[in-house]
Scaffold this active site. Structure first.
Site, PDB file in Angstrom:
ATOM      1  N   HIS A   1       0.819  -1.198   0.000  1.00  0.00           N
ATOM      2  CA  HIS A   1       0.000   0.000   0.000  1.00  0.00           C
ATOM      3  C   HIS A   1       0.858   1.256   0.000  1.00  0.00           C
ATOM      4  CE1 HIS A   1      -2.606  -3.134   1.762  1.00  0.00           C
ATOM      5  NE2 HIS A   1      -3.488  -2.585   0.959  1.00  0.00           N
TER       6      HIS A   1
ATOM      7  N   GLY B   1      -6.525  10.210  11.716  1.00  0.00           N
ATOM      8  CA  GLY B   1      -7.897   9.844  12.049  1.00  0.00           C
ATOM      9  C   GLY B   1      -8.464  10.711  13.154  1.00  0.00           C
TER      10      GLY B   1
END
Length: 580
Positions: free
Chosen positions: A217, A555
């Site tokens: 990723h 986040g």
């Protein structure tokens, strides 16, 4: 960079559509991914794989006889949602059950586990094997935390062969788990990849250096060293992988070997590297069985290569040698008619219906929509910054994922308001849309939190201060229960819990919902910034924890931004005489 694209937001969907168009004799499209063109034979276990887009031929390219029955396809570098996994699995399931197998990433685990619960609730036997072959992503003592990279192929091959052989679910699961336990991988990167629509790579590698232990990723490696020649790289990877050999396995033996190009390192170079690998393994007494050299788990145009070794036993060797026929991986002879077209009836478009709402709840519904629209606006403005924060120790897709999710939520919320839905249904339907569009960990958590919030509000009465606080707490509880994170883990929970505590206290002290929410949002912002001093204990940033020190958790930051935007929307609604 991606040279061929239209709107970057549609890249994954358009790529999937083109893939199906090119391979109509092999696969057909279903909600959430692709499946074999024909039905699963009665009594055969269905093997369902999956993960984010951007890794072709993983995962759609590995669907076909001898391998997977279906693949759930998430957005770019984002896990498929629970609904996508569930839909794909239901499309191929038989009474023999379903095996879910995929790389061990937090978002995938969260969403595949939720899908497994739903399948079991439907009476469909279901088991899971996560792939954990990457030796760089966690220590040997914490091997269960390792992520899955190109070793997926060995595990998927074992599961597919066992299913085709008529084994029951328990035996298919055991063989896939055995393949995973006997597989080790390590990779290096020479340069980072750039996501469609982005202008900069997720990370850069200095000239003449290489990042050891990169992830598919785009996660940066765990060490930066001078780039050796092909022989030197082969020595490093072979030596490290063999040091990680499974317990109880001695020197020599029969092994499957995969040399995997990450995107920009192509055939001739890979064969130069494999030649060196083969020489080293042979010198140490290994017999290499049908090696694979090519691209099996990529990362767009990342420059890099990985080495995978699977220590074979009789069953695993039979699986590795067995015939298979998919769009991207073919071995031996399989009877298949590539000219066959899928005879699938056009799916009926399901129109969402909403519970009957009281006039008071319906009157409050536009405020829920405006709150979501305010969240959308601030995420749009901050998307690049959130991605930058995430790229420091993660994969850099947090901003893009949040943007996809919130846009889908706003669109669905608008439809719900126009349909006369109550405040609760607006939030629950928006949450479902967020989860399905965004995928990944944050998509699942945000979607589930919105759904829990909406269920708490309900549609029968006008929201009150007390019901709003209780609904917010239900959302917080969902995130903590599903994600498993606690305060101090450097996740969104570090902002979420202080927000909830401050909201409850302000309401208890007699504040209006508008003022209480604004105060709680300020506390969330303070707490989010305080995560700069924490080291991550959860998620993809964990293997690179030192790199994140001094940077707040993306986040937590995005949650604080969103709650601050909601506070503004509540104030606007109050100023206009609405409910807040």
């Amino acid at each position: 960079m991606s040279y061929l694209q239209n709107d970057a937001a549609d890249f994954a969907a358009e790529s999937a559509a083109g893939f199906v168009a090119a391979h109509r004799g092999l696969v057909r499209r279903v909600e959430g991914g692709v499946v074999r063109v024909g039905a699963t034979p009665a009594g055969q276990v269905a093997v369902v794989i999956g993960g984010g887009s951007g890794h072709y031929p993983a995962f759609a390219g590995l669907v076909g006889p001898g391998l997977a029955h279906g693949a759930a396809m998430g957005n770019i570098f984002a896990s498929p949602s629970a609904q996508q996994v569930y839909s794909v699995a239901r499309s191929v399931a038989t009474d023999a059950g379903v095996l879910l197998t995929y790389g061990n990433y937090a978002g995938d685990v969260l969403n595949f586990d939720q899908a497994q619960e739903r399948l079991r609730a439907d009476g469909i036997p279901c088991e899971t094997v996560t792939v954990t072959d990457d030796v760089a992503s966690a220590s040997r003592d914490e091997s269960e935390k390792r992520r899955g990279i190109a070793g997926d192929l060995s595990v998927f091959r074992a599961a597919g062969w066992a299913a085709e052989s008529g084994w029951d679910l328990a035996r298919v699961t055991e063989l896939a788990a055995r393949a995973n336990a006997r597989t080790r991988s390590l990779g290096v990167a020479f340069g980072g990849c750039t996501l469609p629509g982005a202008t900069e790579p997720l990370f850069r590698v200095p000239e003449g250096k290489m990042a050891v232990g990169m992830g598919i990723h785009g996660e940066p490696g765990i060490d930066m060293v001078d780039m050796p020649n092909a022989n030197g790289l082969a020595d490093l990877l072979v030596r490290t992988v063999l040091e990680e050999r499974p317990d109880g396995i001695g020197d020599g033996g029969r092994v499957a070997v995969v040399v995997n190009g990450l995107g920009s390192v192509k055939g001739e170079e890979l064969y130069v590297f494999y030649g060196a690998v083969a020489g080293l393994l042979t010198e140490q007494g290994f017999t290499i069985v049908q090696p694979e050299v090519g691209e099996f788990a990529t990362s767009f145009e990342m420059a890099g290569v990985s080495l995978t070794v699977t220590w074979l036993d009789d069953d695993l060797e039979a699986a590795w040698r067995s015939p298979t026929y998919t769009a991207a991986y073919r071995k031996g002879s399989v009877d298949i008619d590539e000219n066959a077209e899928a005879a699938v009836d056009a799916a009926e478009v399901e129109v969402e219906s909403f519970a009957e709402a009281s006039s008071e709840s319906a009157a409050a519904a536009p405020t829920v929509f405006q709150a979501l629209a305010a969240m959308r606006d601030v995420i749009d403005e901050s998307c690049d910054e959130l991605g930058r924060l995430d790229a420091i120790a993660g994969d850099g897709d947090h901003g893009i994922g949040m943007q996809r999710g919130v846009h889908a939520a706003v669109d669905r919320a608008r439809e719900a308001v126009e349909a006369g839905a109550g405040a609760g249904s607006v939030a629950t339907s928006a949450g479902d849309a967020w989860a399905n569009r965004a995928g990944g960990t944050s998509g699942s958590l945000w979607g589930g939190a919105l759904r829990a919030f909406g269920e708490g509000l309900g549609d029968s009465e006008a929201p009150t201060r007390e019901s709003a606080v209780a609904a917010a707490q239900a959302g917080i509880d969902h995130v903590q229960r599903s994600g498993g994170a606690a305060v101090g883990d450097k996740t969104m929970v570090d902002a979420l819990v202080p927000f909830g505590d401050a909201l409850k206290q302000a309401i208890a002290d007699g504040a209006t919902l508008t003022d209480a929410w604004a105060h709680a949002a300020d506390e969330a912002t303070r707490a989010a910034q305080a995560t700069s001093s924490l080291l991550p204990r959860k998620g993809r940033a964990r293997p690179h924890m030192e790199k994140s020190l001094g940077t707040p958790d993306p986040g937590a930051v995005s949650f604080a931004m969103a709650m601050t935007a909601v506070a503004g929307a509540l104030k606007d609604a109050k100023d206009k005489g609405g409910r807040s």
